[in-house]
Design a protein around this motif. Sequence first.
Motif, short mmCIF file in Angstrom:
data_model
loop_
_atom_site.label_atom_id
_atom_site.label_comp_id
_atom_site.label_asym_id
_atom_site.label_seq_id
_atom_site.Cartn_x
_atom_site.Cartn_y
_atom_site.Cartn_z
N LEU A 4 49.56 -10.75 16.30
CA LEU A 4 48.72 -9.60 15.99
C LEU A 4 49.66 -8.48 15.56
O LEU A 4 50.43 -7.96 16.37
CB LEU A 4 47.90 -9.16 17.21
CG LEU A 4 46.98 -7.96 16.98
CD1 LEU A 4 45.93 -8.29 15.93
CD2 LEU A 4 46.31 -7.55 18.28
N CYS A 5 49.62 -8.16 14.29
CA CYS A 5 50.53 -7.14 13.78
C CYS A 5 49.80 -6.27 12.77
O CYS A 5 49.30 -6.76 11.77
CB CYS A 5 51.75 -7.78 13.13
SG CYS A 5 52.92 -6.56 12.49
N GLY A 6 49.73 -5.00 13.06
CA GLY A 6 49.07 -4.07 12.14
C GLY A 6 50.06 -3.24 11.37
O GLY A 6 49.69 -2.28 10.69
N HIS A 9 54.21 -0.39 15.21
CA HIS A 9 54.63 -0.95 16.48
C HIS A 9 54.61 0.12 17.57
O HIS A 9 54.88 1.30 17.32
CB HIS A 9 56.02 -1.56 16.35
CG HIS A 9 56.08 -2.68 15.35
ND1 HIS A 9 55.80 -3.98 15.67
CD2 HIS A 9 56.35 -2.67 14.01
CE1 HIS A 9 55.91 -4.74 14.59
NE2 HIS A 9 56.25 -3.96 13.56
N VAL A 10 54.27 -0.30 18.76
CA VAL A 10 54.21 0.62 19.91
C VAL A 10 55.12 0.08 21.00
O VAL A 10 55.46 -1.11 21.05
CB VAL A 10 52.77 0.76 20.44
CG1 VAL A 10 51.88 1.43 19.40
CG2 VAL A 10 52.19 -0.60 20.82
N THR A 13 51.34 -1.66 25.16
CA THR A 13 49.93 -1.73 24.73
C THR A 13 49.13 -0.53 25.21
O THR A 13 48.10 -0.20 24.63
CB THR A 13 49.27 -3.02 25.25
OG1 THR A 13 49.42 -3.09 26.68
CG2 THR A 13 49.91 -4.24 24.61
N GLY A 14 49.59 0.14 26.26
CA GLY A 14 48.88 1.31 26.74
C GLY A 14 48.83 2.43 25.72
O GLY A 14 47.93 3.27 25.75
N ASN A 15 49.81 2.44 24.78
CA ASN A 15 49.79 3.46 23.73
C ASN A 15 48.61 3.28 22.77
O ASN A 15 48.20 4.23 22.10
CB ASN A 15 51.08 3.40 22.92
CG ASN A 15 52.31 3.74 23.74
OD1 ASN A 15 53.37 3.16 23.55
ND2 ASN A 15 52.19 4.69 24.67
N ILE A 16 48.10 2.05 22.70
CA ILE A 16 47.00 1.76 21.77
C ILE A 16 45.69 2.35 22.27
O ILE A 16 44.89 2.87 21.50
CB ILE A 16 46.85 0.24 21.58
CG1 ILE A 16 48.12 -0.35 20.96
CG2 ILE A 16 45.64 -0.08 20.70
CD1 ILE A 16 48.12 -1.86 20.87
N GLY A 17 45.49 2.30 23.57
CA GLY A 17 44.24 2.80 24.13
C GLY A 17 43.12 1.80 23.96
O GLY A 17 43.34 0.58 24.04
#
Length: 214
Positions: A4-6, A9-10, A13-17
Amino acid sequence: SEELCGGTHVSCTGNIGLFKILSESAISAGVRRIEAVTGFGTLNQLRQKQETLDRLSHVLDVPESNLKSRLENLVKDYNKIEKRNRELEAKLLSFQLDNLESYKIGDVFLRCAKFENVEPSVLRNLSDTAIANKKRTVLMLFSTIQNKVTVIIRLTRDLPESLHAGSLAKLVSRVLGGGGGGRHDFAQAGGSRPSKIPETIKEVSLEIRKILEA
């Protein structure tokens, strides 16, 4: 592999929300695409869905908790009404069968009827009614929808083997500019020349006479 790559990069995963999958589809052999929204995009998506639910709840005058059962009942009621409408349409159309155009060719009757905006499935059902209790009959039912015409051809079983519904369908399709075929006693044809219906009836009449006199 599963990746899974958009492109962004973070560190965790908590940065994604929040993360909401919108769709999933195949883009090539063994490769699938997942489209999703994250963070505030997810919140906007959820807000839009809630607004839709609120609107439906208001229009249907039921609390949100009862929306599912209310919509299911509406679909059931709609399907019942549609079925009833089809039955009534079939009954109304069947009255027209009392005034079939009839042509006597030797000892065979060519019986025809023309309809507007009648679906092929309904036309086939009508042919069952029209052919019932008939003797030595070639039946042709036409339906025109916009610039397309469908023809159902039925033959009673007391006709000579030389008369074949499938062969007549091929003749009909040539005149109407389409295709067709079928069994000995049942066939379907169609084309894009509704104006040729009178000529079609004439050509079939001539073909029946030719076969009977052979």
